[in-house]
Write an enzyme that holds these catalytic residues in place. Structure first.
Site, short mmCIF file in Angstrom:
data_model
loop_
_atom_site.label_atom_id
_atom_site.label_comp_id
_atom_site.label_asym_id
_atom_site.label_seq_id
_atom_site.Cartn_x
_atom_site.Cartn_y
_atom_site.Cartn_z
N CYS A 44 -4.39 -0.84 -2.46
CA CYS A 44 -4.49 0.61 -2.67
C CYS A 44 -5.29 0.82 -3.95
O CYS A 44 -4.90 0.32 -5.01
CB CYS A 44 -3.09 1.20 -2.80
SG CYS A 44 -3.03 2.93 -3.32
N ASN A 45 -6.41 1.51 -3.83
CA ASN A 45 -7.27 1.73 -5.00
C ASN A 45 -6.56 2.55 -6.07
O ASN A 45 -6.66 2.25 -7.26
CB ASN A 45 -8.55 2.46 -4.60
CG ASN A 45 -9.53 1.56 -3.88
OD1 ASN A 45 -10.41 0.97 -4.49
ND2 ASN A 45 -9.39 1.44 -2.58
N THR A 46 -5.84 3.60 -5.67
CA THR A 46 -5.18 4.47 -6.64
C THR A 46 -4.16 3.67 -7.44
O THR A 46 -4.14 3.70 -8.68
CB THR A 46 -4.49 5.66 -5.94
OG1 THR A 46 -5.45 6.36 -5.16
CG2 THR A 46 -3.89 6.61 -6.96
N CYS A 100 -10.74 3.98 -1.01
CA CYS A 100 -9.35 4.16 -0.58
C CYS A 100 -9.22 3.34 0.70
O CYS A 100 -10.07 3.46 1.59
CB CYS A 100 -9.05 5.64 -0.30
SG CYS A 100 -7.43 5.90 0.47
N THR A 101 -8.19 2.50 0.77
CA THR A 101 -8.09 1.60 1.93
C THR A 101 -7.87 2.34 3.24
O THR A 101 -8.09 1.79 4.31
CB THR A 101 -6.97 0.55 1.73
OG1 THR A 101 -5.76 1.22 1.37
CG2 THR A 101 -7.34 -0.44 0.63
N HIS A 102 -7.46 3.61 3.17
CA HIS A 102 -7.31 4.40 4.40
C HIS A 102 -8.67 4.79 5.01
O HIS A 102 -8.76 4.99 6.23
CB HIS A 102 -6.55 5.71 4.11
CG HIS A 102 -5.08 5.55 4.00
ND1 HIS A 102 -4.46 5.06 2.86
CD2 HIS A 102 -4.07 5.84 4.86
CE1 HIS A 102 -3.15 5.07 3.04
NE2 HIS A 102 -2.89 5.53 4.24
N ASP A 120 0.86 -1.19 0.00
CA ASP A 120 0.00 0.00 0.00
C ASP A 120 0.89 1.23 0.00
O ASP A 120 2.08 1.16 0.32
CB ASP A 120 -0.91 0.02 1.24
CG ASP A 120 -1.89 1.20 1.25
OD1 ASP A 120 -2.31 1.62 0.16
OD2 ASP A 120 -2.24 1.68 2.34
N SER A 121 0.31 2.36 -0.37
CA SER A 121 1.06 3.61 -0.34
C SER A 121 1.38 4.00 1.10
O SER A 121 2.36 4.70 1.37
CB SER A 121 0.25 4.73 -1.00
OG SER A 121 -0.98 4.91 -0.33
#
Length: 266
Positions: A77-79, A191-193, A13-14
């Site tokens: 991470c979706n982006t 967004c996973t956040h 993930d970012s």
């Protein structure tokens, strides 16, 4: 596909939003060895160009696949997934599971016929999202909004800092000002956040709303792809960062909650 029993699942993930996916993965595959990879040096992805994200994700995953020999890589991470998934699959032989906005379940769940996709600016403008809308949201109204500032707020919350509902509401202002926003009854957390801010998002909306994210679906996909494989842990799971290790260690409590106490620099 056969894999070495000790070969890990690499969850990338970012930042630390992917911890929401790790929790689901742990629930379904408690014995699977996991390496959590956080590209903290590249955060936030949502403000970068598509070319920057694609090159960065493909390059990092190539190096990580070589070093850690994972049986499977999850881009949590979706982006990164909406931009780079195709490219990464072309260059790596390792199976890749991506994260895509949960538009299909949200379109099925909405009762008013209006739902919204909340993601980073980069995610909500992707053609991938257009295609999901065309395929699954016919006859429904789908609003979308980029709220990349929520990533920073989610990371702050994980560090134990106070996050105000007012700050979350400010990030939602552009969505709530759109035509039809009053009819939104379902919100895709693309967004996973964002699930880390579930309580604040509900309060900021000020009404009952169904929140949908992709974590459970990703975990089920990993289970399907590894159903014939053996898992053996030869040591504790650990997390790696591309950024400063001392900064990463401020997130130690969040990782400890997921059973990871070993934090390393990539």
């Amino acid at each position: 596909m056969s894999a070495e029993p000790a070969a890990p699942i690499l969850l990338f993930d970012s930042g630390v939003g992917g911890l929401t996916g790790l929790a689901e993965l742990r629930r379904l595959l408690p014995h699977a060895p996991v390496i959590y990879a956080a590209d903290m040096a590249g955060l936030p992805y949502g403000a970068k160009s598509e070319a920057e994200v694609a090159a960065r994700v493909a390059g990092l995953l190539g190096r990580m696949a070589e070093r850690y020999r994972p049986r499977l890589i999850t881009i949590a991470c979706n982006t990164a997934s909406t931009i780079a998934l195709g490219m990464v699959r072309e260059v790596l032989e390792t199976p890749i599971v991506g994260t895509v906005p949960a538009i299909k379940p949200a379109a099925a769940l909405t009762r008013t016929g209006t739902f919204a996709v909340l993601g980073t600016q980069a995610t909500v403008r992707q053609g991938y999202v257009d295609r999901l809308e065309a395929e699954f949201a016919g006859g429904k109204r789908m609003l979308r909004h980029g709220a990349g500032g929520l990533v920073t707020l989610a990371e702050a919350k994980l560090r134990g800092e106070a996050v105000s509902v007012a700050a979350v509401r400010a990030e939602l202002a552009g969505l709530l000002a759109q035509d039809g926003a009053g009819d939104i009854d379902t919100l895709v957390l693309a967004c996973t956040h964002f699930p880390l801010l579930e309580a604040e998002l509900r309060e900021a909306f000020g009404r009952d709303i169904t929140l949908v994210d992709g974590a459970a679906g990703i975990a089920r996909r990993i289970v399907d792809l590894t159903s014939d494989q053996q898992f053996t842990r030869t040591g504790p799971d650990y997390a790696i960062t591309t950024g400063s290790l001392s900064d990463f260690q401020t997130l130690a409590p969040a990782f400890a909650a997921q059973g990871i106490s070993d934090l390393r620099k990539f």
